[in-house]
Design an enzyme around this catalytic site. Structure first.
Site, PDB file in Angstrom:
ATOM      1  N   GLU A 376       0.949  -1.016   0.019  1.00  0.00           N
ATOM      2  CA  GLU A 376       0.020   0.185   0.123  1.00  0.00           C
ATOM      3  C   GLU A 376       0.764   1.083   0.106  1.00  0.00           C
ATOM      4  O   GLU A 376       0.549   2.091  -0.596  1.00  0.00           O
ATOM      5  CB  GLU A 376      -1.035  -0.071   1.195  1.00  0.00           C
ATOM      6  CG  GLU A 376      -1.736   1.333   1.278  1.00  0.00           C
ATOM      7  CD  GLU A 376      -3.141   1.157   0.474  1.00  0.00           C
ATOM      8  OE1 GLU A 376      -3.008   0.383  -0.344  1.00  0.00           O
ATOM      9  OE2 GLU A 376      -3.571   2.400   0.612  1.00  0.00           O
ATOM     10  N   THR A 502     -11.765   7.339 -13.582  1.00  0.00           N
ATOM     11  CA  THR A 502     -10.904   6.972 -12.462  1.00  0.00           C
ATOM     12  C   THR A 502     -11.124   5.569 -11.998  1.00  0.00           C
ATOM     13  O   THR A 502     -10.488   4.902 -11.118  1.00  0.00           O
ATOM     14  CB  THR A 502     -10.333   8.061 -11.424  1.00  0.00           C
ATOM     15  OG1 THR A 502      -9.305   7.595 -10.883  1.00  0.00           O
ATOM     16  CG2 THR A 502     -11.911   8.168 -10.579  1.00  0.00           C
TER      17      THR A 502
END
Ligand SMILES: *[C@@H]1O[C@H](CO)[C@@H](O)[C@H](O)[C@H]1NC(C)=O
Ligand SMILES: *[C@@H]1O[C@H](CO)[C@@H](O)[C@H](O)[C@H]1NC(C)=O
Ligand SMILES: *[C@@H]1O[C@H](CO)[C@@H](O)[C@H](O)[C@H]1NC(C)=O
Ligand SMILES: *[C@@H]1O[C@H](CO)[C@@H](O)[C@H](O)[C@H]1NC(C)=O
Length: 511
Positions: A376, A502
């Site tokens: 992440e 997106t």
């Protein structure tokens, strides 16, 4: 590109105990090693999609998302069936008429005027509005044979208009910069003084498409008025390098309140949409393109960063008041795809090459972990390496600051752009490796779960949550790499017929 703040995305997840069901292995081997041909790989991605859809449909539909470890459900996106709406354009592209019709039947029943939760203007726009408009464009065009009654398709547009009408009060502020967190029952908001760069700057594509399809210019005007403050940033100090701007905008005045620059979560899709608006309509959105070009050039000049142990790799640093921060995120890895899209559309070899450098850096974050999936967040600041990660930093050029993986798409997404723009098989192999690792480590009996530690042999523990973007993005970009050419696929050069929002929902470009 899907969550405005990183902390929000991770704290919302319930941790489950370490999973022992997954065999440990040093390297992530593709689960279907015999699937050497393209069709077999496309079929394997379809199978994963069906697995996730069947589990969601059995245990969670019509709620927002499946809890893939406990076989429960969550309603983190206002309870309107986020996974179903987010899955629509992927089901269309995979040509699964059964699932498409299930989703259309659901969309017809959604009451967008009702929810008990706070509504995020950004998340609702990219997942629900983007999902419905994309379904409409695909089912009215190249996939029209999937649905017999055109009235079922028309519902996508009437529901999009209903949703736009529910949300549009968000822009009713002194400047026109919207509130993001809304109470649609009371017409209220969370009282925020500022709004973020990405959440303000990732609305124009969907809201302009809504206007272009309905003929009602209200939505386009609202989103473009908000965007105008980002395109002409004030004060001047909020643009430390040409095109690169601060992170927060005062809702009362439209002025930036800082000059912190990055392509990370919170800022990311502002830059993404600048070039995508130009792809959508080069006539109307030339200024957006000019701002993207300025930002891209400044990024190459000022944010490109090479780890001391791996000078061959390129990551993007962030910048604040004279200081570079040598850290980045999975979310940021859409950057290679953005440079590749802009580079091919504008015929700029320098942008294409830089995009490939970024893609290569993000591949390194996948390629260097025990699961073959990237973390992440990561860093390459040589002054704060945890001693336990010195070896990783020495060999891979980064160390992990959060090892979570919550089914994010950005790395596979940029591999997809690299494949479409260069035709180099290397990038399809990278997509196959990444997809195979997700299929191997994240798969549960009912769907796919996030991992707590991509650099543990079995991925660590599982998060009991399946974000709707697993359907919308991870499986769509993986599938399209192995599916045949089609009108909606990203094209080399300037001939794109569709542009992806997106959340990976392709919308037809303006005609
Ligand atoms: C469509 O999806 C369903 C549910 O996952 C699956 O059972 C079916 O085989 C799929 N159909 C096609 C044509 O792929
Ligand atoms: C929204 O406002 C209504 C009416 O004031 C209130 O009852 C409700 O609790 C609010 N919802 C949220 C999510 O705060
Ligand atoms: C792209 O630019 C190169 C020069 O950099 C030029 O030779 C080529 O013709 C251009 N291609 C297109 C399609 O405009
Ligand atoms: C990393 O990538 C290289 C080159 O693509 C490949 O040879 C190697 O096996 C990969 N390593 C892992 C751990 O996936």
């Amino acid at each position: 590109m899907h969550v405005s703040s990183l902390s929000l995305s991770l704290t919302a997840l319930a941790l489950v105990s370490p999973c022992t069901a997954h065999p440990q292995s040093r390297l992530a081997q593709p689960i279907l090693q015999k699937a050497s041909d393209t069709q077999a790989r496309a079929d394997a991605v379809k199978e994963a999609f069906s697995h996730a859809w069947d589990g969601y449909y059995q245990y969670a539909f019509p709620h927002d998302e499946l809890h893939p470890v406990s076989d429960g459900y969550g309603d983190s996106r206002n309870g309107w069936g986020a996974s179903a709406v987010d899955a629509l354009s992927t089901a269309v592209i995979m040509r699964n008429a059964t699932i498409v019709n299930q989703i259309l039947d659901h969309v017809a029943k959604i009451d967008y005027s009702k929810t008990d939760s706070t509504v995020s203007l950004f998340e609702t726009t990219i997942r629900y509005l983007g999902g419905m408009l994309s379904g409409y464009d695909l089912l009215n065009g190249p996939a029209s044979d999937l649905v017999e009654e055109s009235s079922k398709v028309d519902v996508l547009l009437t529901q999009s208009k209903s949703l736009g009408d529910v949300l549009k009060f968000a822009f009713d502020t002194p400047s026109g910069v919207p509130y993001n967190n809304l109470n649609i029952t009371s017409g209220g908001n969370d009282g925020a003084k500022t709004n973020g760069l990405a959440v303000t700057g990732s609305l124009a594509l969907e809201w302009t498409r809504l206007s272009d399809l309905t003929g009602d210019t209200t939505y386009a005007k609202l989103s473009q008025k908000a965007e105008s403050y980002l395109l002409n940033p004030q004060p001047k100090s909020s643009e430390p390098f040409p095109g690169l701007v601060g992170s927060n905008i005062d809702i009362a005045t439209g002025k930036f309140t800082d000059a912190q620059v990055s392509w990370n979560g919170g800022d990311d899709s502002y830059y993404e949409y600048l070039i995508k608006m130009y792809v959508y309509d080069p006539e109307r959105f030339g200024l957006y393109k000019d701002r993207w070009v300025a930002a891209a050039q400044s990024t190459i000049q000022h944010l490109a960063s090479h780890p001391s142990t791996r000078p061959d790799l390129t990551f993007l640093a962030s910048y604040n008041n004279g200081n570079l921060q040598l850290s980045s995120q999975h979310l940021t890895c859409f950057d290679g795809g953005s440079f590749l899209l802009g580079g091919t559309v504008l015929n700029r070899t320098d942008f294409i090459n830089f995009g490939l450098d970024l893609v290569n850096g993000c591949h390194d974050t996948y390629n260097s972990t025990l699961t073959g999936i990237g973390p992440e967040t990561f860093s390459w600041d040589p002054n704060s390496i945890p001693s336990s990660q010195q070896a990783l930093f020495d060999s891979a050029g980064f160390y992990i600051t959060s090892g979570a993986y919550i089914l994010r798409p950005e790395v596979i997404e940029s591999f997809y752009y690299a494949w479409r723009v260069t035709g180099d098989e290397t990038y399809r192999e990278w997509i196959w490796s990444a997809f195979s690792s997700v299929n191997k480590y994240c798969r549960t009996g009912s769907g796919f779960a996030g991992l707590t530690n991509v650099n543990a042999a079995d991925g660590g523990s599982r998060y009991d949550n399946q974000e709707s973007f697993l359907f919308a993005e991870v499986l769509k970009y993986s599938y399209m790499a192995f599916a045949g050419d089609a009108e909606w696929q990203v094209q080399k050069g300037s001939g794109n017929k569709f542009v992806f929002n997106t959340e990976a929902h392709p919308m037809r470009v303006s005609t």
